[in-house]
Design an enzyme around this catalytic site. Structure first.
Site, PDB file in Angstrom:
ATOM      1  N   HIS A 173       0.829  -1.210   0.000  1.00 23.05           N
ATOM      2  CA  HIS A 173       0.000   0.000   0.000  1.00 23.05           C
ATOM      3  C   HIS A 173       0.862   1.258   0.000  1.00 23.05           C
ATOM      4  O   HIS A 173       0.696   2.144  -0.844  1.00 23.05           O
ATOM      5  CB  HIS A 173      -0.923  -0.016   1.218  1.00 23.05           C
ATOM      6  CG  HIS A 173      -1.737   1.227   1.378  1.00 23.05           C
ATOM      7  ND1 HIS A 173      -3.050   1.310   0.997  1.00 23.05           N
ATOM      8  CD2 HIS A 173      -1.419   2.456   1.878  1.00 23.05           C
ATOM      9  CE1 HIS A 173      -3.508   2.533   1.240  1.00 23.05           C
ATOM     10  NE2 HIS A 173      -2.540   3.246   1.788  1.00 23.05           N
ATOM     11  N   GLU A 174       1.785   1.331   0.950  1.00 31.40           N
ATOM     12  CA  GLU A 174       2.600   2.543   1.058  1.00 31.40           C
ATOM     13  C   GLU A 174       3.507   2.709  -0.155  1.00 31.40           C
ATOM     14  O   GLU A 174       3.774   3.828  -0.591  1.00 31.40           O
ATOM     15  CB  GLU A 174       3.421   2.521   2.344  1.00 31.40           C
ATOM     16  CG  GLU A 174       2.592   2.520   3.626  1.00 31.40           C
ATOM     17  CD  GLU A 174       1.613   3.681   3.729  1.00 31.40           C
ATOM     18  OE1 GLU A 174       1.828   4.725   3.079  1.00 31.40           O
ATOM     19  OE2 GLU A 174       0.616   3.540   4.453  1.00 31.40           O
ATOM     20  N   HIS A 187       1.843   4.565  -2.831  1.00 30.79           N
ATOM     21  CA  HIS A 187       1.968   6.021  -2.692  1.00 30.79           C
ATOM     22  C   HIS A 187       3.310   6.503  -3.249  1.00 30.79           C
ATOM     23  O   HIS A 187       3.392   7.555  -3.890  1.00 30.79           O
ATOM     24  CB  HIS A 187       1.870   6.423  -1.225  1.00 30.79           C
ATOM     25  CG  HIS A 187       0.503   6.357  -0.632  1.00 30.79           C
ATOM     26  ND1 HIS A 187      -0.600   6.932  -1.227  1.00 30.79           N
ATOM     27  CD2 HIS A 187       0.052   5.799   0.527  1.00 30.79           C
ATOM     28  CE1 HIS A 187      -1.670   6.736  -0.467  1.00 30.79           C
ATOM     29  NE2 HIS A 187      -1.302   6.045   0.599  1.00 30.79           N
ATOM     30  N   HIS A 217       3.117   6.766  -6.881  1.00 25.28           N
ATOM     31  CA  HIS A 217       2.329   7.943  -7.258  1.00 25.28           C
ATOM     32  C   HIS A 217       3.219   9.187  -7.224  1.00 25.28           C
ATOM     33  O   HIS A 217       3.192  10.017  -8.140  1.00 25.28           O
ATOM     34  CB  HIS A 217       1.147   8.090  -6.297  1.00 25.28           C
ATOM     35  CG  HIS A 217       0.033   8.935  -6.815  1.00 25.28           C
ATOM     36  ND1 HIS A 217      -1.143   9.129  -6.122  1.00 25.28           N
ATOM     37  CD2 HIS A 217      -0.096   9.664  -7.946  1.00 25.28           C
ATOM     38  CE1 HIS A 217      -1.941   9.918  -6.812  1.00 25.28           C
ATOM     39  NE2 HIS A 217      -1.322  10.268  -7.921  1.00 25.28           N
TER      40      HIS A 217
END
EC number: 3.4.24.16
Length: 704
Positions: free
Chosen positions: A497-498, A501, A504
């Site tokens: 998940h991290e 980021h 992104h």
């Protein structure tokens, strides 16, 4: 979680409230004061320094403020009739980059430095710069020049992203109250400064909390030997258990002694209770008062205006509808857990009180997983040594997104355990950015899991591109002699998940720093990373992420199938807890007369069906309230509607490692950063309006 600094272009989620800054920047003609600090503009490289002393941090903070203010003053004195796109808007955007990079080196060390004095100096720098940011964001003289530019500029002749920058600058100026009388502006400014300080202190208190409890081996019943052996011992041969995640969750999930779990849960949810309760009692009314002065009914209405949800009405309807749909599932899961507890109490001679306590929840949810799906996380984690997981994760992301990662040797980092990687486009060889991995707990370190944007990927004044730089900061268990750090499956999910980021941050390629990386709507920011969590529930991906730490043997098909099947375990209670936190957040930001602890207790009983422990105050430990998710915690669930829609309609359909779909995702969702509205990006990707079908299915519910 995205942790966002006060810089509007990074929008680190800890500011006094709302990512409210206009972040006025400086003009081309007046850039000379910063030139000496701007060697990074030569080639856009990573020039972040992590060796500044407390004295240097203090001095450079004052220098940055003085130099920046001078340029603001020069811009503010421009004849309003002579304002142009070049000497106003483009100039503001150009210098914004310099300020952000300099600020990073001053305010990020508070989260990661091993030196307490450096952390303290960095925290003070953050406070000082935050006050300055608010001063500059409230510059009516610059706001008037931006408004004038919007009125006189031929919008058709500037690029769409520049037009968006101009329109948002005017919008943010009004949200800062620059259209209001001077007396009101000054009142808002003073309150914003105080709110900023309160937010920084709230999270500093949590980061610096060093509470630990002491237990005998008998009191740690059923915890595995490898965990107990990793603990620090006291002089009387007992064990120190901190409240950091690598200690707290293993105890809450596996310790069979109810009293031990009760003490841990009580301590965990009374962290910083006294000081952070006082902060909330001051912070929440301040937010409400600022919102009222700006013409909004509540602080929640103020922040939601800029999100995809748009209104408190939409958020309330979403949460209430989901809560009702999940109610039967939650009741069934509670009944199953209560039966487990009754049976265990009878077998072990514990008193059965006929209810599920807060300290029972993790423990019996873990048992549910083991009983229903035969998934033993202690056995499973032996297949997830951190080196294997990291290699597999990096390979999957490289293949999926058309990237290549290369570890930097002898990298300049803030701690010897930190690694640095360079990211290139696989097809062209173009350097897109760099990322740091900071994986293990340290004293004073940020104690959750988050991605920090450190350097924006955007255009520099000469038209060249600055590389984006990000840091992934997590707290996995430390490796020790003869045994690497082993991750639970939920930690593998967090890692994925991290890192979503991080991608992104790196893959976004915008013209303006304000739109770089994860600078999207708060209720959209989790969409890309949540979507990528699906890979850790795919058998082929899990094979790439796993290998037994002792002999390198692969994870068995049987164990994999059981793990994947367990995805829906406890999904009712887990989602209801997210609804509880979202409702508490909404309530506290719509009615400031409420008591935070009481409101949390009310929703725990009404929605979750598990009472909060008397004497605790979970909201005082809820970093999101003071970390930029104020009035916006619902965004985690809201954005899952979008992330699941993307995954099931495209990746699941076309193949989750399909490079064409991966590049489509990179180009249409990651690359635009915040230069487009989140809903527009979704429609570009899906070729239709998003819907809830996949989300409801992921929660074990049937779509209507």
């Amino acid at each position: 979680m995205i942790v966002r600094c006060l810089s509007a272009a990074r929008r680190l989620h800890r500011v006094g409230g709302s990512g409210i800054l206009l972040r006025m920047t400086l003009g081309r003609e007046a850039m000379s004061p910063l030139q000496a600090m701007s060697s990074y503009t030569v080639d856009g490289r990573n020039v972040l320094r992590w060796d500044l002393s407390p004295e240097q941090i203090k001095r450079r903070t004052e220098e940055l403020i003085a130099q920046t203010k001078q340029v603001y003053d020069d811009i503010g004195m421009l004849d309003i009739e002579e304002v142009t796109y070049e000497n106003c808007l483009q100039a503001l955007a150009d210098v914004e980059v310099k300020y952000i990079v300099e600020r990073t080196m001053l305010d990020f060390p508070q989260h990661v430095s091993s030196d307490k004095e450096v952390r303290a100096a960095s925290t003070e720098a953050d406070k000082r710069l935050s006050r300055f940011d608010i001063e500059m964001s409230m510059r009516e003289d610059i706001f008037l020049r931006i408004v004038r530019l919007k009125e006189t500029c031929d919008l058709g002749k500037i690029k769409p992203e520049a037009r968006r920058y101009l329109e948002k600058s005017v919008k943010m100026g009004k949200r800062n109250g620059l259209h209001l009388p001077e007396q009101v502006q000054n009142e808002i400014k003073a309150m914003k400064k105080r709110m900023s300080e309160l937010c920084i202190d709230f999270n500093k208190n949590l980061n610096e909390d060093d509470t630990f409890l002491v237990f005998s081996k008998a009191e740690l019943g059923a915890l595995p030997d490898d965990f107990i052996d990793s603990l620090e011992k006291t002089d009387d041969n007992k064990y120190k258990i901190t409240l950091k995640y690598p200690h707290y969750f293993p105890v809450m999930k596996k310790c069979c002694i109810p009293e031990t779990r009760r003490k841990m849960e009580m301590a965990f949810n009374t962290r910083c209770k006294e000081e952070n309760t006082i902060i909330l009692q001051e912070l929440l009314p301040l937010r409400a008062k600022v919102a009222k002065l700006l013409g909004y009914s509540t602080h929640a209405d103020f922040v939601l205006e800029m999100n995809t949800a748009k209104s408190t009405h939409h958020v309330t309807a979403f949460l209430d509808d989901l809560s009702q749909k999940l109610k039967p599932l939650g009741e069934a899961e509670r009944e199953f857990i209560l039966n487990l507890k009754k049976k265990e109490c009878e077998e072990k001679g514990f008193e059965y009180d006929g209810k599920i306590n807060a300290w029972d929840l993790h423990y019996y949810m873990t048992q549910t997983e083991e009983l229903k799906y035969s998934v033993d996380q202690e056995i499973l984690k032996e297949y997830f040594p951190i080196e294997v997981v990291t290699e597999g994760l990096l390979n999957i992301y490289q293949e999926l997104l058309g990237l290549s990662f290369e570890q930097v040797t002898d990298a300049h980092v803030w701690n010897k355990s930190v690694t640095l990687y360079t990211v290139k486009d696989k097809a062209t060889g173009e350097v897109l950015g760099q990322f740091y991995l900071d994986l293990y707990p340290r004293e004073g370190k940020y104690n959750h899991a988050a991605c920090f944007g450190l350097q924006p990927g955007c255009l520099l004044p000469d038209g060249s591109r600055m590389m984006s730089v990000a840091a992934l900061v997590v707290n996995f268990s430390q490796p020790r002699a003869g045994r690497p750090s082993l991750l639970r499956h939920d930690e593998v999910r967090t890692y994925f998940h991290e890192f979503g980021h991080v991608m992104h941050q790196i893959c976004a390629q915008t013209d303006f720093a304000r739109f770089s990386g994860t600078n999207v709507e708060t209720d959209f920011v989790e969409v890309p990373s949540q979507m990528l969590e699906n890979w850790v529930w795919d058998t082929d991906s899990l094979r790439r992420l796993s290998k037994h730490y002792k002999d390198g043997s692969p994870i068995t098909d049987d164990l994999l199938e059981k793990l994947v099947a367990s995805r829906l375990v406890n999904t009712g209670l887990l989602t209801l807890r997210q609804i509880v936190l979202s409702k508490v957040d909404q309530s506290l930001h719509t009615n400031t007369s409420l008591d935070a602890a009481s409101e949390y207790a009310k929703y725990c009983t009404e929605i979750l069906g598990v009472a909060a422990t008397p004497g605790t105050n979970m909201p005082a430990t809820f970093g999101h309230l003071a970390g930029g998710y104020d009035g916006q915690y619902y965004g985690y669930l809201w954005s899952e509607v979008f992330s699941m829609d993307m995954f099931y309609s495209c990746f699941k359909k076309e193949g989750i490692m399909n490079p064409e779909v991966g590049m489509k995702y990179r180009n249409l969702i990651l690359k635009p950063g915040g230069s487009l509205d989140g809903m527009d990006m979704l429609q570009n990707f899906l070729k239709r309006e998003p819907n809830q079908k996949a989300f409801l299915m992921s929660r074990g519910l049937h779509a209507p």
